[in-house]
Enzyme design. Structure first.
Site, PDB file in Angstrom:
ATOM      1  CG  ASP A 236      -0.271   0.080   2.551  1.00 37.67           C
ATOM      2  OD1 ASP A 236       0.521   1.015   2.757  1.00 37.67           O
ATOM      3  OD2 ASP A 236      -0.519  -0.793   3.423  1.00 37.67           O
TER       4      ASP A 236
ATOM      5  CG  HIS B 276       7.325  -7.941   0.132  1.00 36.05           C
ATOM      6  ND1 HIS B 276       6.827  -8.354   1.342  1.00 36.05           N
ATOM      7  CD2 HIS B 276       8.530  -8.546   0.016  1.00 36.05           C
ATOM      8  CE1 HIS B 276       7.699  -9.166   1.934  1.00 36.05           C
ATOM      9  NE2 HIS B 276       8.742  -9.289   1.157  1.00 36.05           N
TER      10      HIS B 276
ATOM     11  CB  CYS C  12       6.265  -3.370 -25.485  1.00 30.08           C
ATOM     12  SG  CYS C  12       5.314  -4.579 -24.549  1.00 30.08           S
TER      13      CYS C  12
ATOM     14  CD  GLU D 192      -0.293 -12.217  17.712  1.00 31.01           C
ATOM     15  OE1 GLU D 192      -1.268 -12.379  18.434  1.00 31.01           O
ATOM     16  OE2 GLU D 192      -0.144 -12.748  16.614  1.00 31.01           O
TER      17      GLU D 192
HETATM   18  P1  NAD Z   1       1.294 -10.844   8.680  1.00 27.69           P
HETATM   19  O1  NAD Z   1      -0.171 -10.879   8.425  1.00 27.69           O
HETATM   20  O2  NAD Z   1       2.048 -12.106   8.578  1.00 27.69           O
HETATM   21  O3  NAD Z   1       1.538 -10.275  10.144  1.00 27.69           O
HETATM   22  C1  NAD Z   1       0.883  -9.121  10.613  1.00 27.69           C
HETATM   23  C2  NAD Z   1       1.396  -8.813  12.009  1.00 27.69           C
HETATM   24  O4  NAD Z   1       0.798  -7.619  12.430  1.00 27.69           O
HETATM   25  C3  NAD Z   1       1.051  -9.897  13.047  1.00 27.69           C
HETATM   26  O5  NAD Z   1       2.185 -10.190  13.832  1.00 27.69           O
HETATM   27  C4  NAD Z   1      -0.040  -9.241  13.886  1.00 27.69           C
HETATM   28  O6  NAD Z   1       0.005  -9.624  15.243  1.00 27.69           O
HETATM   29  C5  NAD Z   1       0.294  -7.780  13.733  1.00 27.69           C
HETATM   30  N1  NAD Z   1      -0.870  -6.903  13.849  1.00 27.69           N
HETATM   31  C6  NAD Z   1      -2.154  -7.122  13.444  1.00 27.69           C
HETATM   32  N2  NAD Z   1      -2.920  -6.067  13.718  1.00 27.69           N
HETATM   33  C7  NAD Z   1      -2.093  -5.147  14.307  1.00 27.69           C
HETATM   34  C8  NAD Z   1      -2.301  -3.847  14.827  1.00 27.69           C
HETATM   35  N3  NAD Z   1      -3.498  -3.250  14.806  1.00 27.69           N
HETATM   36  N4  NAD Z   1      -1.240  -3.194  15.354  1.00 27.69           N
HETATM   37  C9  NAD Z   1      -0.017  -3.776  15.389  1.00 27.69           C
HETATM   38  N5  NAD Z   1       0.229  -5.015  14.918  1.00 27.69           N
HETATM   39  C10 NAD Z   1      -0.804  -5.682  14.381  1.00 27.69           C
HETATM   40  O7  NAD Z   1       1.896  -9.720   7.726  1.00 27.69           O
HETATM   41  P2  NAD Z   1       3.405  -9.416   7.414  1.00 27.69           P
HETATM   42  O8  NAD Z   1       4.285  -9.734   8.565  1.00 27.69           O
HETATM   43  O9  NAD Z   1       3.442  -8.061   6.814  1.00 27.69           O
HETATM   44  O10 NAD Z   1       3.697 -10.484   6.285  1.00 27.69           O
HETATM   45  C11 NAD Z   1       4.933 -10.386   5.708  1.00 27.69           C
HETATM   46  C12 NAD Z   1       4.796 -10.223   4.253  1.00 27.69           C
HETATM   47  O11 NAD Z   1       4.526 -11.457   3.677  1.00 27.69           O
HETATM   48  C13 NAD Z   1       3.675  -9.356   3.728  1.00 27.69           C
HETATM   49  O12 NAD Z   1       3.946  -7.998   3.730  1.00 27.69           O
HETATM   50  C14 NAD Z   1       3.540  -9.788   2.365  1.00 27.69           C
HETATM   51  O13 NAD Z   1       4.296  -9.003   1.476  1.00 27.69           O
HETATM   52  C15 NAD Z   1       4.127 -11.162   2.415  1.00 27.69           C
HETATM   53  N6  NAD Z   1       3.125 -11.988   1.881  1.00 27.69           N
HETATM   54  C16 NAD Z   1       3.075 -11.870   0.567  1.00 27.69           C
HETATM   55  C17 NAD Z   1       2.194 -12.519  -0.103  1.00 27.69           C
HETATM   56  C18 NAD Z   1       2.233 -12.239  -1.561  1.00 27.69           C
HETATM   57  O14 NAD Z   1       1.265 -12.107  -2.187  1.00 27.69           O
HETATM   58  N7  NAD Z   1       3.411 -12.044  -2.132  1.00 27.69           N
HETATM   59  C19 NAD Z   1       1.298 -13.367   0.576  1.00 27.69           C
HETATM   60  C20 NAD Z   1       1.366 -13.481   1.972  1.00 27.69           C
HETATM   61  C21 NAD Z   1       2.311 -12.738   2.621  1.00 27.69           C
END
Ligand code: NAD
Length: 241
Positions: free
Chosen positions: A95, A110, A140, A205
């Site tokens: 985003d 990403h 292209c 968490e």
């Molecule tokens: P995640 O969903 O794995 O983790 C989100 C984290 O945020 C969790 O630890 C949760 O406890 C915390 N959280 C939730 N609500 C919150 C709040 N209000 N305040 C503070 N923390 C909060 O997401 P991530 O760690 O960003 O995942 C890593 C990356 O994995 C993603 O950014 C994504 O790019 C990638 N991913 C990519 C794909 C893809 O399409 N390429 C698919 C799945 C994951």
């Protein structure tokens, strides 16, 4: 810039945008509980069913247009404005909420959902409207070659050399709203910790990487991030006097 204003590297994940109304990935109600990763977030899935993949990202792009940056994005932009040293934000989020909050020096490892890339000519351009297989590449002219400019599973994240340089130079490492499951981002804290750099986790968490953090604050990002930024800037100001 003062000598003691060391570079701060901040890694952000889906949790920082959750309270803006964007789904996280692995939490209850998270995106990947509703869609199969293999279907919508792999090059193979895209080759198999481009309509489904475009539909998934079109929905996310449309949703993004309806939400706003929250207090956590704004607090980080304030930190960048008020801290005399460099503050680099490495985000796993596709985003643009850090930018819309007034942030700068943002590295999208990403990719970005508001960009499209042509798999034939490699050109990347901003794209706010829906994407689809029938749309020809504006550069292209080929059809069926445009895809969201995001990193899918099995693909290499963007800007890794820039990130490694910033990681090697930082004097403070912060991780916000990420579960610590996806590498290489999940490994950044261990690298910083191994260099003796102070490490801080701000998350709902404890993450998978919580053993590598010297300090942690758990709670919603819109509370813990502004509070941490306030305290940090206040303490930094006192220490410099
Ligand atoms: P995640 O969903 O794995 O983790 C989100 C984290 O945020 C969790 O630890 C949760 O406890 C915390 N959280 C939730 N609500 C919150 C709040 N209000 N305040 C503070 N923390 C909060 O997401 P991530 O760690 O960003 O995942 C890593 C990356 O994995 C993603 O950014 C994504 O790019 C990638 N991913 C990519 C794909 C893809 O399409 N390429 C698919 C799945 C994951």
């Amino acid at each position: 810039m003062s000598q003691d204003a060391e570079t701060i590297l901040i890694l952000t994940g889906a949790g920082i945008s959750a309270e803006s109304g964007l789904s996280t990935f692995r939490d209850k109600g998270g995106l990947w509980r509703r869609y199969e990763t293999a279907d919508v977030a792999t090059p193979e899935g895209f080759a198999r069913d481009p309509d489904l993949v475009h539909e998934f990202y079109n929905l996310r792009r449309r949703k993004l247009a309806t939400v706003s940056p929250n207090a956590a994005h704004k607090a980080l932009a304030r930190l960048q404005r008020d801290y005399p040293g460099r503050v680099v934000i490495v985000t796993q989020n596709v985003d643009d909420l850090h930018e819309r909050a007034g942030g700068r020096d943002i590295i999208h490892m990403h990719g970005e959902i508001l960009k499209m890339r042509c798999t034939a000519c490699g050109e990347s351009r901003r794209r706010v409207d829906d994407l689809g297989p029938a749309l020809p590449c504006p550069d292209c002219g080929q059809q069926g070659t445009l895809r969201p400019d995001v990193v899918w599973f099995g693909e290499t994240p963007c800007h890794l050399p820039r990130i490694q340089t910033a990681l090697g130079a930082c004097g403070l490492f912060l991780s916000i709203g990420t579960s610590g499951n996806v590498y290489p981002a999940a490994g950044f804290v261990a690298a910083a910790h191994a260099r003796g750099v102070p490490t801080v986790e701000l998350n709902l968490e404890p993450s998978e990487q919580n053993g590598h953090f010297g300090e942690a604050r758990y709670g919603p990002a819109t509370s813990v991030v502004p509070a941490w930024v306030d305290r940090f800037l206040e303490q930094f100001g006192k220490d410099r006097r």
